[in-house]
Design an enzyme around this catalytic site. Structure first.
Site, PDB file in Angstrom:
ATOM      1  N   ASP A 223       0.858  -1.186   0.000  1.00 10.21           N
ATOM      2  CA  ASP A 223       0.000   0.000   0.000  1.00 10.21           C
ATOM      3  C   ASP A 223       0.891   1.233   0.000  1.00 10.21           C
ATOM      4  O   ASP A 223       1.610   1.484   0.976  1.00 10.21           O
ATOM      5  CB  ASP A 223      -0.916   0.021   1.227  1.00 10.21           C
ATOM      6  CG  ASP A 223      -1.930  -1.105   1.211  1.00 10.21           C
ATOM      7  OD1 ASP A 223      -2.449  -1.405   0.122  1.00 10.21           O
ATOM      8  OD2 ASP A 223      -2.185  -1.687   2.279  1.00 10.21           O
ATOM      9  N   LEU A 224       0.870   2.001  -1.073  1.00 10.29           N
ATOM     10  CA  LEU A 224       1.794   3.112  -1.263  1.00 10.29           C
ATOM     11  C   LEU A 224       1.731   4.103  -0.102  1.00 10.29           C
ATOM     12  O   LEU A 224       0.670   4.653   0.201  1.00 10.29           O
ATOM     13  CB  LEU A 224       1.482   3.832  -2.581  1.00 10.29           C
ATOM     14  CG  LEU A 224       2.400   5.009  -2.939  1.00 10.29           C
ATOM     15  CD1 LEU A 224       3.835   4.539  -3.104  1.00 10.29           C
ATOM     16  CD2 LEU A 224       1.908   5.707  -4.206  1.00 10.29           C
ATOM     17  N   ASP A 225       2.880   4.331   0.537  1.00  9.20           N
ATOM     18  CA  ASP A 225       3.031   5.287   1.636  1.00  9.20           C
ATOM     19  C   ASP A 225       2.066   5.028   2.782  1.00  9.20           C
ATOM     20  O   ASP A 225       1.703   5.948   3.531  1.00  9.20           O
ATOM     21  CB  ASP A 225       2.865   6.727   1.127  1.00  9.20           C
ATOM     22  CG  ASP A 225       3.975   7.145   0.190  1.00  9.20           C
ATOM     23  OD1 ASP A 225       5.067   6.546   0.272  1.00  9.20           O
ATOM     24  OD2 ASP A 225       3.751   8.048  -0.635  1.00  9.20           O
ATOM     25  N   GLU A 226       1.639   3.784   2.959  1.00 10.28           N
ATOM     26  CA  GLU A 226       0.710   3.441   4.036  1.00 10.28           C
ATOM     27  C   GLU A 226       1.330   2.476   5.036  1.00 10.28           C
ATOM     28  O   GLU A 226       0.633   1.948   5.907  1.00 10.28           O
ATOM     29  CB  GLU A 226      -0.566   2.813   3.444  1.00 10.28           C
ATOM     30  CG  GLU A 226      -1.377   3.744   2.554  1.00 10.28           C
ATOM     31  CD  GLU A 226      -2.015   4.887   3.317  1.00 10.28           C
ATOM     32  OE1 GLU A 226      -2.259   4.713   4.524  1.00 10.28           O
ATOM     33  OE2 GLU A 226      -2.243   5.946   2.710  1.00 10.28           O
TER      34      GLU A 226
END
Length: 304
Positions: A223-226
């Protein structure tokens, strides 16, 4: 010969964990020099980091704790502090985070060994090689991304890297690579309140008149930047700051947040708690989490 060790563990929160760990260490002639623990009342999980000295070889200690672990459902790791963590750094064209990490490693401010730097651009080869460190240019396109990521993984294996740091590496890692390196990749990115995405984020922030700018260091997931947050840093700004001023301040907070995250990870002070982290800082002021500890935070505090 006396050695310095670090033990980290998590397990269901129940009485007796601290007593079992300290009793095992005392029984093997070890001396505890630092102990921090935290109970998560929501997840009912107990987290502990113990730093200690002892004459017992690492394998013997590991065997002793492996025998103890099933009784308490412990997930544990044991580290020899004399062994420097090996770090592979990935970059693109921005040099501020890489330069900071290289300097900190060489000066001893970070007790790590940067074994190599890889990039999708050739620009930072001179900087890297000025420190005597191997530089690998791995260009990437959408069509060649699987092959390029295979080369990254090959570098991790070749250099036996314990950690991969994305020091402003402007490529999104695939779900497959994230899975293979789970818990071993730290990223840094700008983080504003409110958040600005896309091109020229500092110009967007200037146009909106932001009062805080910041940066977030986190573990990389699909999950991008999560991914779980390790550290964040912010700086106050005002209407007198130009977009260029904001970018300069942003570079400073990115360096600070990333360096602390790398330091805490490589000192084995970060434990994963679901989608967040428990960070046991050096100060002994208690664990850092995304919610306030109620009972079990701090140094040397726990249940027998």
């Amino acid at each position: 010969m006396t050695a310095d060790y670090v033990l980290t563990l998590s397990c269901p929160d129940r009485p007796g964990v601290v007593a079992a760990v300290s009793g095992l260490l005392a029984g093997h002639g070890c001396n505890i020099t630092e102990s921090q623990q935290f109970g998560d009342p929501v997840a009912n999980r107990f987290f502990m980091r113990v730093q200690f000295t002892g004459d017992l070889p690492l394998d013997d200690l590991r065997a002793a704790f492996t025998a103890l672990a099933p009784e308490y459902g412990m997930d544990l790791q044991l580290f020899d502090q004399a062994v420097k963590p090996r770090v592979l750094v990935l970059v693109s064209k921005f040099d501020h985070c890489l330069n900071d990490l290289l300097y900190r490693a060489r000066s001893g401010l970070l007790d790590i060994e940067i074994v190599a730097v890889a990039s999708n651009h050739p620009d930072l080869r001179p900087l890297t090689q000025s420190y005597g460190i191997d530089y690998h240019h791995l260009p990437v396109t959408p069509e060649t991304k699987p092959r390029q990521e295979a080369e990254i993984l090959a570098l991790v294996e070749h250099y036996q890297a314990d950690l991969v740091v994305l020091a402003r590496y402007m490529q999104v890692l695939s779900e497959d690579l994230c899975a293979k390196l789970a818990g071993r990749v730290i990223n840094i990115h700008h983080s504003f309140l409110p958040s600005f995405k896309g091109a020229k984020p500092y110009h967007q922030a200037y146009a909106r008149g932001v009062k805080l700018i910041g940066a977030t260091a986190h573990y990389v997931t699909h999950d991008l930047d999560e991914g779980p947050i390790i550290e964040q840093e912010v700086a106050r700004v005002n209407h007198t700051h130009s977009p260029e001023d904001l970018a300069a301040i942003g570079r400073d907070v990115e360096r600070q947040a990333l360096a602390r995250a790398v330091r805490w990870h490589t000192e084995h002070r970060v434990l994963l708690d679901g989608h967040k982290t428990i960070v046991f800082p050096r100060s002994g002021a208690g664990p850092t989490a995304t919610f306030a500890p109620r009972r079990h935070g701090g140094v040397g505090y726990g249940r027998a």
